[in-house]
Scaffold this motif. Structure first.
Motif, PDB file in Angstrom:
ATOM      1  N   HIS A  10      38.635  54.154  59.687  1.00  0.00           N
ATOM      2  CA  HIS A  10      38.680  53.480  61.082  1.00  0.00           C
ATOM      3  C   HIS A  10      36.916  54.359  62.168  1.00  0.00           C
ATOM      4  N   LEU A  11      38.077  55.717  61.865  1.00  0.00           N
ATOM      5  CA  LEU A  11      37.119  56.220  62.752  1.00  0.00           C
ATOM      6  C   LEU A  11      35.739  57.020  62.987  1.00  0.00           C
ATOM      7  N   GLN A  12      35.427  56.894  61.598  1.00  0.00           N
ATOM      8  CA  GLN A  12      34.428  56.951  61.675  1.00  0.00           C
ATOM      9  C   GLN A  12      33.291  55.914  61.684  1.00  0.00           C
ATOM     10  N   ALA A  13      33.575  54.305  61.237  1.00  0.00           N
ATOM     11  CA  ALA A  13      32.748  52.963  61.575  1.00  0.00           C
ATOM     12  C   ALA A  13      33.190  53.398  63.047  1.00  0.00           C
ATOM     13  N   LYS A  14      33.702  54.003  63.801  1.00  0.00           N
ATOM     14  CA  LYS A  14      33.638  53.555  65.474  1.00  0.00           C
ATOM     15  C   LYS A  14      32.470  54.525  65.647  1.00  0.00           C
ATOM     16  N   SER A  15      32.520  55.565  65.181  1.00  0.00           N
ATOM     17  CA  SER A  15      31.421  56.562  65.653  1.00  0.00           C
ATOM     18  C   SER A  15      30.309  56.108  64.780  1.00  0.00           C
ATOM     19  N   GLU A  16      29.684  55.332  64.093  1.00  0.00           N
ATOM     20  CA  GLU A  16      28.764  54.316  63.687  1.00  0.00           C
ATOM     21  C   GLU A  16      28.380  53.358  63.921  1.00  0.00           C
ATOM     22  N   LYS A  17      29.026  52.935  65.001  1.00  0.00           N
ATOM     23  CA  LYS A  17      28.976  51.479  65.967  1.00  0.00           C
ATOM     24  C   LYS A  17      28.529  52.307  67.906  1.00  0.00           C
ATOM     25  N   TYR A  18      29.157  53.094  67.575  1.00  0.00           N
ATOM     26  CA  TYR A  18      28.431  54.015  69.102  1.00  0.00           C
ATOM     27  C   TYR A  18      27.567  54.346  69.007  1.00  0.00           C
ATOM     28  N   LYS A  19      27.418  55.106  68.368  1.00  0.00           N
ATOM     29  CA  LYS A  19      25.650  56.396  68.019  1.00  0.00           C
ATOM     30  C   LYS A  19      24.981  54.702  68.033  1.00  0.00           C
ATOM     31  N   GLU A  20      25.294  53.639  67.553  1.00  0.00           N
ATOM     32  CA  GLU A  20      24.341  52.903  68.066  1.00  0.00           C
ATOM     33  C   GLU A  20      23.236  51.884  68.677  1.00  0.00           C
ATOM     34  N   VAL A  21      24.537  52.559  69.908  1.00  0.00           N
ATOM     35  CA  VAL A  21      24.470  52.173  71.063  1.00  0.00           C
ATOM     36  C   VAL A  21      24.096  52.970  72.178  1.00  0.00           C
ATOM     37  N   LEU A  22      24.101  54.250  71.341  1.00  0.00           N
ATOM     38  CA  LEU A  22      23.366  55.657  71.586  1.00  0.00           C
ATOM     39  C   LEU A  22      21.658  55.364  71.557  1.00  0.00           C
ATOM     40  N   LYS A  23      21.512  55.048  70.527  1.00  0.00           N
ATOM     41  CA  LYS A  23      20.002  55.471  70.137  1.00  0.00           C
ATOM     42  C   LYS A  23      18.987  53.953  70.691  1.00  0.00           C
ATOM     43  N   ASN A  24      20.369  52.693  71.194  1.00  0.00           N
ATOM     44  CA  ASN A  24      19.720  51.710  71.600  1.00  0.00           C
ATOM     45  C   ASN A  24      18.820  51.927  73.165  1.00  0.00           C
ATOM     46  N   ILE A  25      19.895  52.959  73.630  1.00  0.00           N
ATOM     47  CA  ILE A  25      19.112  53.578  75.216  1.00  0.00           C
ATOM     48  C   ILE A  25      18.435  54.871  75.353  1.00  0.00           C
ATOM     49  N   THR A  26      18.196  55.571  74.373  1.00  0.00           N
ATOM     50  CA  THR A  26      17.437  56.197  73.866  1.00  0.00           C
ATOM     51  C   THR A  26      15.941  56.084  73.664  1.00  0.00           C
ATOM     52  N   GLU A  27      16.046  55.231  72.954  1.00  0.00           N
ATOM     53  CA  GLU A  27      14.344  54.865  71.854  1.00  0.00           C
ATOM     54  C   GLU A  27      13.375  55.059  73.333  1.00  0.00           C
TER      55      GLU A  27
END
Length: 345
Positions: A328-345
């Motif tokens: 569960h926590l790994q899935a959350k981490s991956e989801k929020y990692k995508e959010v941060l990737k989107n705003i730092t590209e």
């Protein structure tokens, strides 16, 4: 217990067979629980104290909660591998690493993830009551039209992830305008509140119990606030003790949460965030101790008393065994990692 919580607990309880806790019990002795907070008045200490008291009775061991802060807590469990010291923290454990905050680690590689046990459903965002922004959509549209909106957050974790999600939503709707959504990095909740009182922030990260009192004030009062967003899911909020809403009705609370308030992560998914508490262990902690704590907590939640204690303190009980918690926590981490990737590209 509401249906949502019962289902979550039931699924987790089915994963392990019931055992007699006296059988093959490892020698725990004294257990020190270090937490990722230095406050003995905050939600991390409160949640840790509730679960530790129940665990101490079930294990017939002395369990002491020690508020040492995240850096010291991580260093301690990296050093102690015999199970005499374990850690309790929340999603900031992995968010701090994603944000590159000093003193944080990749918890999924550096530590063993233990069970989840509670949610604080109160993570919120507020504006002054006299603000022209009445909804989060008002803020997103204002930023898209070129207005600067200043957001007071504590950087590097739970406080910042909502800010990042809104910034990502602005970028999706108004590409190139997200730079108008500016973080003001500060410290405690009182610091964030003061920035709002002084007119130095337009929006702050807060919480339902900490900030609801200010929503009762008249708009003319410098300290008057209004909620625009609660990040938890509607299902989570439905299981909160209604006495924790203060002067707000459940209908008002629902109006601040998804799906009434939508923060798109992409074309098909809205952002939500539940602040979940869980155990972390040294990578070399004996496997029999880890398994026994799982079984002990499974029995504690099956007995049903700890749920009442958490609900009285305005937490939502949320037990998953170690295996389910890791996934569960790994899935959350991956989801929020995508959010941060989107705003730092």
């Amino acid at each position: 217990m509401k249906k949502f919580v019962r289902n979550a607990i039931a699924l987790s309880l089915m994963a392990l067979p019931m055992v007699a806790m006296s059988a093959d019990k490892p020698n725990f002795g004294n257990i020190r629980v270090v937490i990722g907070s230095k406050s003995t008045g905050g939600d991390t200490y409160q949640a840790a104290a509730i679960v530790s008291e129940a665990l101490a009775k079930k294990l017939d061991a002395n369990v002491k909660v020690d508020a040492v802060g995240e850096t010291a807590a991580f260093q301690t469990i990296r050093r102690v591998s015999n199970g005499s010291t374990i850690m309790i923290f929340h999603d900031q454990s992995y968010l701090g690493y994603l944000y590159g905050t000093k003193g944080y680690y990749d918890i999924f590689n550096e530590f063993t993830i233990g069970p989840t046990f509670a949610i604080n459903p109160a993570n919120a965002y507020l504006v002054p009551k006299k603000s022209p922004y009445n909804t989060l959509d008002d803020i997103i549209d204002a930023v898209g039209k070129g207005e600067t909106v200043r957001v007071a957050i504590q950087p590097g974790g739970v406080s910042e992830i909502g800010y990042s999600a809104v910034k990502n939503a602005i970028k999706l709707k108004y590409p190139g305008k997200e730079s108008n959504f500016i973080a003001i990095n500060t410290g405690s909740q009182s610091d964030k509140n003061q920035l709002l009182f002084d007119g130095l922030a337009d929006l702050i990260q807060g919480s339902l119990p900490a900030n609801e009192q200010f929503t009762r004030l008249e708009a003319s009062d410098q300290k008057a606030m209004k909620f625009v967003w609660l990040t938890s899911t509607r299902d989570t909020i439905a299981n909160v003790n209604k006495n924790g809403f203060g002067g707000l009705s459940k209908e008002q609370i629902y109006s601040y949460a998804e799906p009434e308030v939508q923060v798109p992560m992409d074309a098909t998914t809205n952002f939500t965030f539940d602040k979940e508490f869980f155990f972390l262990y040294n990578k070399k902690m004996p496997k029999d101790q880890i398994e026994y704590i799982d079984k002990a907590l499974k029995e504690i939640y099956a007995e049903g008393e700890i749920q009442k204690t958490f609900e009285k303190a305005f937490f939502v009980p949320n037990f998953r065994d170690s295996k389910a918690a890791l996934e569960h926590l790994q899935a959350k981490s991956e989801k929020y990692k995508e959010v941060l990737k989107n705003i730092t590209e």
